[in-house]
Design a protein around this motif. Sequence first.
Motif, PDB file in Angstrom:
ATOM      1  N   TRP A  96      44.207  36.773  22.516  1.00  0.00           N
ATOM      2  CA  TRP A  96      45.070  36.398  23.632  1.00  0.00           C
ATOM      3  C   TRP A  96      45.153  37.449  24.712  1.00  0.00           C
ATOM      4  O   TRP A  96      45.518  37.123  25.859  1.00  0.00           O
ATOM      5  CB  TRP A  96      46.455  36.060  23.085  1.00  0.00           C
ATOM      6  N   THR A  97      44.859  38.697  24.406  1.00  0.00           N
ATOM      7  CA  THR A  97      44.905  39.730  25.433  1.00  0.00           C
ATOM      8  C   THR A  97      43.921  39.450  26.544  1.00  0.00           C
ATOM      9  O   THR A  97      44.208  39.704  27.724  1.00  0.00           O
ATOM     10  CB  THR A  97      44.628  41.112  24.815  1.00  0.00           C
ATOM     11  N   PHE A  98      42.744  38.909  26.210  1.00  0.00           N
ATOM     12  CA  PHE A  98      41.726  38.641  27.231  1.00  0.00           C
ATOM     13  C   PHE A  98      42.161  37.495  28.142  1.00  0.00           C
ATOM     14  O   PHE A  98      41.983  37.550  29.360  1.00  0.00           O
ATOM     15  CB  PHE A  98      40.400  38.335  26.551  1.00  0.00           C
ATOM     16  N   PHE A  99      42.761  36.454  27.573  1.00  0.00           N
ATOM     17  CA  PHE A  99      43.349  35.406  28.408  1.00  0.00           C
ATOM     18  C   PHE A  99      44.509  35.962  29.223  1.00  0.00           C
ATOM     19  O   PHE A  99      44.749  35.539  30.356  1.00  0.00           O
ATOM     20  CB  PHE A  99      43.824  34.245  27.544  1.00  0.00           C
ATOM     21  N   GLY A 100      45.247  36.914  28.615  1.00  0.00           N
ATOM     22  CA  GLY A 100      46.361  37.524  29.319  1.00  0.00           C
ATOM     23  C   GLY A 100      45.916  38.299  30.544  1.00  0.00           C
ATOM     24  O   GLY A 100      46.562  38.255  31.595  1.00  0.00           O
ATOM     25  N   LEU A 101      44.801  39.023  30.431  1.00  0.00           N
ATOM     26  CA  LEU A 101      44.288  39.760  31.591  1.00  0.00           C
ATOM     27  C   LEU A 101      43.873  38.802  32.705  1.00  0.00           C
ATOM     28  O   LEU A 101      44.109  39.072  33.890  1.00  0.00           O
ATOM     29  CB  LEU A 101      43.099  40.629  31.171  1.00  0.00           C
ATOM     30  N   LEU A 102      43.260  37.689  32.327  1.00  0.00           N
ATOM     31  CA  LEU A 102      42.907  36.673  33.324  1.00  0.00           C
ATOM     32  C   LEU A 102      44.169  36.103  33.964  1.00  0.00           C
ATOM     33  O   LEU A 102      44.251  35.955  35.196  1.00  0.00           O
ATOM     34  CB  LEU A 102      42.101  35.556  32.666  1.00  0.00           C
ATOM     35  N   GLY A 103      45.171  35.797  33.150  1.00  0.00           N
ATOM     36  CA  GLY A 103      46.422  35.282  33.694  1.00  0.00           C
ATOM     37  C   GLY A 103      47.119  36.283  34.589  1.00  0.00           C
ATOM     38  O   GLY A 103      47.676  35.922  35.635  1.00  0.00           O
ATOM     39  N   LEU A 104      47.105  37.568  34.200  1.00  0.00           N
ATOM     40  CA  LEU A 104      47.695  38.614  35.033  1.00  0.00           C
ATOM     41  C   LEU A 104      46.998  38.685  36.379  1.00  0.00           C
ATOM     42  O   LEU A 104      47.640  38.813  37.438  1.00  0.00           O
ATOM     43  CB  LEU A 104      47.606  39.956  34.302  1.00  0.00           C
ATOM     44  N   PHE A 105      45.657  38.583  36.385  1.00  0.00           N
ATOM     45  CA  PHE A 105      44.883  38.592  37.626  1.00  0.00           C
ATOM     46  C   PHE A 105      45.312  37.430  38.526  1.00  0.00           C
ATOM     47  O   PHE A 105      45.522  37.599  39.732  1.00  0.00           O
ATOM     48  CB  PHE A 105      43.389  38.499  37.295  1.00  0.00           C
ATOM     49  N   LEU A 106      45.463  36.260  37.940  1.00  0.00           N
ATOM     50  CA  LEU A 106      45.849  35.081  38.718  1.00  0.00           C
ATOM     51  C   LEU A 106      47.269  35.217  39.272  1.00  0.00           C
ATOM     52  O   LEU A 106      47.533  34.832  40.420  1.00  0.00           O
ATOM     53  CB  LEU A 106      45.757  33.825  37.850  1.00  0.00           C
ATOM     54  N   ILE A 107      48.181  35.772  38.461  1.00  0.00           N
ATOM     55  CA  ILE A 107      49.564  35.911  38.911  1.00  0.00           C
ATOM     56  C   ILE A 107      49.681  36.966  39.998  1.00  0.00           C
ATOM     57  O   ILE A 107      50.460  36.813  40.951  1.00  0.00           O
ATOM     58  CB  ILE A 107      50.469  36.254  37.713  1.00  0.00           C
ATOM     59  N   VAL A 108      48.912  38.050  39.888  1.00  0.00           N
ATOM     60  CA  VAL A 108      48.928  39.069  40.935  1.00  0.00           C
ATOM     61  C   VAL A 108      48.378  38.496  42.239  1.00  0.00           C
ATOM     62  O   VAL A 108      48.892  38.783  43.333  1.00  0.00           O
ATOM     63  CB  VAL A 108      48.115  40.301  40.486  1.00  0.00           C
ATOM     64  N   ARG A 109      47.337  37.659  42.131  1.00  0.00           N
ATOM     65  CA  ARG A 109      46.765  37.037  43.326  1.00  0.00           C
ATOM     66  C   ARG A 109      47.674  35.965  43.903  1.00  0.00           C
ATOM     67  O   ARG A 109      47.657  35.710  45.102  1.00  0.00           O
ATOM     68  CB  ARG A 109      45.398  36.418  42.991  1.00  0.00           C
ATOM     69  N   ARG A 110      48.470  35.346  43.043  1.00  0.00           N
ATOM     70  CA  ARG A 110      49.385  34.297  43.483  1.00  0.00           C
ATOM     71  C   ARG A 110      50.771  34.623  42.942  1.00  0.00           C
ATOM     72  O   ARG A 110      51.200  34.100  41.920  1.00  0.00           O
ATOM     73  CB  ARG A 110      48.915  32.941  42.963  1.00  0.00           C
ATOM     74  N   PRO A 111      51.498  35.519  43.613  1.00  0.00           N
ATOM     75  CA  PRO A 111      52.778  36.003  43.088  1.00  0.00           C
ATOM     76  C   PRO A 111      53.773  34.874  42.836  1.00  0.00           C
ATOM     77  O   PRO A 111      53.812  33.877  43.558  1.00  0.00           O
ATOM     78  CB  PRO A 111      53.274  36.940  44.192  1.00  0.00           C
ATOM     79  N   ILE A 112      54.567  35.067  41.790  1.00  0.00           N
ATOM     80  CA  ILE A 112      55.617  34.114  41.445  1.00  0.00           C
ATOM     81  C   ILE A 112      56.849  34.427  42.294  1.00  0.00           C
ATOM     82  O   ILE A 112      57.384  35.542  42.212  1.00  0.00           O
ATOM     83  CB  ILE A 112      55.981  34.204  39.953  1.00  0.00           C
TER      84      ILE A 112
END
Length: 552
Positions: free
Chosen positions: A280-296
């Motif tokens: 899950w860490t690898f999916f987490g890094l992808l998710g972190l990248f997406l969230i940083v690019r599209r801030p909540i």
Amino acid sequence: MLYKLHFLRHIWRQIRLVASLPYFSLLVWILPLLLFTSGHNSLMAHDEALYASRARLMFDSANWITPWERAHHKTPGPYWIIASFYELFGMSDTSARIPSMIAGIFSLWLVYEIGKSMLCKKLGWLAAAILSVEFLWLQYSRLSTPDIPMVLLVLLAILSLIKTELNPKYRNFWSFIAGLSLGLGFLVRSFMIFLPIVALFPYLIWEHRRHRHLTNPILYLGFFVGLIPTCVWLWLSWLHYGNQSFAELLNFVVNQGSKNNSQNDRLFYLWNLPLKAFPWTFFGLLGLFLIVRRPIPRYQLILVGFPLVLFVELSLFSTRFSHYSLCLYPFIALFASVGLNWLGNIYQIGITPKLPLEKGKIKVLNLFAKKNLPRNLSYSFGGLGVLLVIASIGVLSWGGSDIRKYASIGLAMGLGWLILPMVWIGRYHFDKKFLTARYWIAGWLIPCWLALAAMGSIGLLSDYNPVLKTFLQQSAIASILQSHPTYYVQIDQKTQVLIDFYLPIHAQEVASISQIPPLSYAWIYTDQSPKLSRPHRIIGTVQQYQLIQFLS
């Protein structure tokens, strides 16, 4: 007859309605993982046995404030919780673990609520489901340690801060709960609670103009109310031990913070987190990248700022252990839900999901989509699954009895990972359109669930010291231990805490063998037995220890 048929249909609809409820479905998902055992339980040395045996000391002595010979270096919250369950269910290793199991279940529900509030209902449920199949999280949800209860309080504080913004009408109530949770965190985990409190500062300070948490007196009121049990304990402890009560509490955190732990350097969590949260860490890094690019909106400094600051704090803290990072695992799950859902969208429609990003920023995502990352991941992990199945079958056929039980874990995970290529092939080669992204995402969750269920079923998550416990339960040994005190001289501390918990009569430590009375029983190292000058007989041997009786 027709009436009965309609009645059965009504019952079926109600069952399906209950099963679809997020809280119920998450409970059904996690409960078997918490309960599966080989039929035997034994405590893990060193930390788990320490907390369980200290709680037993309170329970046996009926002294929940000052049962120690000298002032204690930790706040008593975890001992009080475990001892309370001894009162309810009797003194056993299973009773000691129930509080963490309950805290683990409530933590999943809180992660769902946090994810639903910051992301969406679907991602909140997915994050909670992912958290439950992260190895280290599940392991500590089954141990009698204060780590998961502390994370529960931190998550409750975070959710309460979010609720104050979503429900201004109940602002004071949720502010009080947030402060109370953090205050009780000190009772449960002592000064360690200040690490997540500091990690909340970016959100509390930089977003203060909007939420005004730091100028809300109800938040501080809740915090000080949460400190009341600790203050009462400190006062009563001070009456018994004097200033030593405060000194021990402070010296422990100073020693832990200043001690140079040569075993784990500052890069420890960089490799330990991916290992203990695989995959899950690898999916987490992808998710972190997406969230940083599209801030909540409004919650970026909680969702991203909190775990990043906490990670830096833990890395700078000189004492580094895996369980110190447990507060990060819910956020790994939240990030992983975003990353896995994004890949699921690519799987579903075959192109990059539309994101409100600038053209230049979306190039990397387009590159992933063109290479069809979901397909490549499906085939890669499917291939790994085939290798695991072949290796497991080989071990089951020709391996020794000691290693054979581990093959079931590889077999379960290998068969589970075969779901990924089968779902992909079914949808895109046999045109089975019902195989939507939900099936593909399930193909990631199910293998981890099966592997952890297999680990639980063979005792790897519950039976950590079976040899010692089995030895102590032998009828000949148990009859002696039930009616006679035992002694020991400088035995290994890990074994000592296990003996302290499992012996019906507490063993007494002496400085030398000469101090042990005649006809008494003692624990010694096996290699010491031939060197003893006093006449004795050996009662039994377990691992590197012997239980002996001195004849004079």
